[in-house]
Scaffold this motif. Sequence first.
Motif: not given
Length: 265
Positions: A158-160, A165-170, A184-194, A214-218
């Motif tokens: 995953l490049e960016r 995407k919310e509730n997707k696995s990585y 992945f649950k959410s994102k703010n200006e400085k971090s993400i919540t997993v 970051i690698w999206q589950y495939a």
Amino acid sequence: MSIFSDNIRFLRGKKEITQQELADTLIITRSRYVSYEDGRSEPPIEVLVKISKFFNISIDLLVSVDIRKYPLDEILRLPDNRIVLPVVVDKLGNNSIEIIPQKASMGYLSGYSDPEYIESLQRISLPFLTNGKYRAFPAQGDSMPPFKDGSYIIGKYLERIDDLKENKSYVFVTLNDGISYKRFKSKNEKSITVTADNSFYEPYEISFYEIVEIWQYASGIFPEDFEPYHFENHNLKDMFLELRKDIRDLNIKVSGLKEEQNSIG
């Protein structure tokens, strides 16, 4: 001559620009640039950064890897001036998937940007995984159901961060935790919540600074003894873990009430 001088001479040739044109871009004199290309002197860090950004090649690769050995057309360019190299395909043109060994997973943080390390890994090809860069990571611990020790999680690069995407696995590769499989649950200006799929574990934040890849589950590769009923076993285990979690939360509340009563008394 040095690896760095050979690299910038090679890269300039690929872009078909003159020494003067590149010197003008770097805002230095031609003679000064020529001294770098001839290996008679080394650029200061501010010029090195400009050269790195101009060629879109990370500094560590510029100064330590003879990139003439790797076809530039097979280099996958990534954001933030980083490169995964090389992108290997089989005889049919299918993208090869590098497999990170179970025993060597801890060394991935120091080897992910090392071409020799990546080239030393075993590879497989799955025809249904195309249009992207894939890598297989070992599953470890009990926070990754239905994956267990011996399983492999195949992720697509995953490049960016904005593409999460919310509730997707990585698979998150971070400076603190190394390799982890989270949702992945959410994102703010400085971090993400997993969060882990195992509900016993609390959600937590990962700062942008800690994130390496970051690698999206495939897809997944399971051990030979994996059977569908293992999903039911995980559900049963989750019930006990959830009960433990409730008991733990209750103990925390009781302790808090006792402290309040003591402060009032």
